[in-house]
Design a protein around this motif. Structure first.
Motif: not given
Length: 232
Positions: A104-109, A114-117, A164-166, A168-175
């Motif tokens: 999920l995180q890689m799809l968003n990236v 971007d992601l919360h660390q 998972h400890r990380r 999604v922070r900002t959801v990607a455009p188009g999602f």
């Protein structure tokens, strides 16, 4: 069920996680697909895939979403490159994509998010660390109405194994975020239009004893089969 079996590529940890890989391959097959473990970068003009699943694993390096390292962690830059390359193929060929946890995180990236660390320690304080606790842990999340995942699970509360400890922070455009935790965190994203692309922060491949999780895979493979049929 149609005899037409779409080829579903999947990417997991390069070593270990054999059970997860085996479960994923099995549920793809039982859902009517042909599983293909992807270990190498795609070839130029690669057209083998009718669908792509990205599994869980180590954290994504922050450089992939234009950030500095805030929290030391275990990274896997080779896998980052592999997944981004195959996502490039999937996006270019309009192949359905399903991301699980890290996936999920890689799809968003890949799509520009971007992601919360680091998640708030108050949120994670009660989460188990050992394998037994991981298998048994469930937490309630809320599925938003009028979404693909609502058509699979129904809208409202869903109990999942998201640890998972990380995140999604900002959801990607188009999602858009279509499942949220009680803490407000993103637990799933879906493409707003076009080919089916979605990711979930939990692990349905470890919950295949549940009919709703098997239905999730069946719906994904069904979308891949529909795409394959239109190409023939």
């Amino acid at each position: 069920m149609s005899a037409l079996r779409p080829t579903i590529g999947y990417i997991g940890a390069p070593s270990g996680d054999r059970l997860v890989g085996a479960l994923t391959a099995l549920v793809i097959w039982l859902s009517g697909g042909r599983p293909l473990r992807l270990r190498e970068l795609p070839e130029r003009g690669d057209s083998r895939l009718d669908g792509l699943i990205l599994l869980g694993g180590l954290d994504i390096h922050p450089s992939r979403y234009r950030a500095e390292i805030e929290v030391e962690s275990r990274f896997d830059p080779i896998r980052d490159e592999l997944e981004l390359a195959w996502l490039g193929v999937a996006f270019a060929r309009e192949v359905p994509v399903m991301g699980i946890c890290r996936g999920l995180q890689m799809l968003n990236v890949k799509a520009g998010g971007d992601l919360h660390q680091r998640l708030d320690s108050e949120i994670t304080a009660s989460w188990p660390n050992g394998p037994v606790g991981y298998m048994l842990f469930r937490k309630p999340v809320d599925v938003q109405p009028d979404s693909f995942l609502a058509s699979v699970f129904g809208a409202g509360e869903l109990k999942v194994n998201s640890l998972h400890r990380r995140a999604v922070r900002t959801v990607a455009p188009g999602f858009e975020a279509t499942v949220c935790g009680r803490d407000g965190g993103v637990q799933a994203i879906e493409a707003c239009e076009g080919v089916l692309r979605f990711g979930v922060q939990f692990h349905p491949e470890l919950l295949v004893h549940r009919a709703d999780m098997r239905r999730l895979f069946a719906r994904f493979v069904g979308a891949c089969r529909t795409r394959l049929a239109t190409q023939n």
